[in-house]
Design an enzyme around this catalytic site. Sequence first.
Site: not given
Length: 349
Positions: A288-289
């Site tokens: 997600r980062g």
Amino acid sequence: MSDQIIVESRPVFPFTAIVGQDEMKLSLILNVIDPKIGGVLIMGDRGTGKSTTVRALVDLLPEIKVVANDPFNSDPSDPELMSEEVRKKFQKGEPLEVKSKKITMIDLPLGATEDRVCGTIDIEKALTEGVKAFEPGLLASANRGILYVDEVNLLDDHLVDVLLDSAASGWNTVEREGISISHPARFILVGSGNPEEGELRPQLLDRFGMHAEIGTVREPDLRVQIVEQRAAFDEAPLEFRANYKESQEALSQKLVEARELLKKAELDYELRVKISQICSELNVDGLRGDIVTNRAAKALAVFEGRTNVTPNDIFRVIPLCLRHRLRKDPLETIDSGNKVREIFQKVFE
């Protein structure tokens, strides 16, 4: 007429009049340009203008096309963002009445019940009349808009779970007595809070695309400016707002243009590799980062009228995208944002 009275009785502090707090303002702007960034968490001291800034954002929000008289703000051209009733009409080729409205911001009160948030099914009506009588909740109103939770770290666990489910799937499902109703619930989740009042659950923390940390302004000159502005606004809000009319309109137009330009934004493969290298070196769990940093860098580029992302764009957004995803080390003395910047310098040197 009544809408006009509401606007005039509770004027909102202009976004362009807010002094400092650049992290918070940038995070909010980037999420308006690309809602898929996944929202923003704003944590900081009491009295630093968190809720004032979020509410000020409403003035700037661009208009979107919605199906008229639809409580879910259905998108007239995207079946994924339509309520069941509108989708059936769309698939049959029936004409849809379309209107423009501003992106809405919905406040989620701390004491809200699950029914108020998710909506309710009138079982009696469903059984006697054979129709799915659904009373939409806050998640329906927030579809394609902003859902704002002040003091998010004090939110009840069961409501946190509801938000997590909707944020993850983009849908809200209500089930009662064997009857099930689903509707789209794609919203920008904005939360604010004071870290002294408790930490957020890691599952919720990870759901926010960006994390802005704000502190009390220390420079005496800036503090005086903020106090004077607030006094001027409280004394004559409409006149104060009139002074910022042009800057507000200019920023609003800039957001509209950036949203259009976003489709053309490009991020070179080498830069994408370096973003993932930074995430890897910081031991960020999941991907997600990486995804959020890619999106935020593109949003920043188009906000500044460019289609090509530069390393400087990445440098400005990556601490906001990763600082809340780092594993907590109680012995660590360096600020998480600075740690991200440190690794950035190492990878990009």
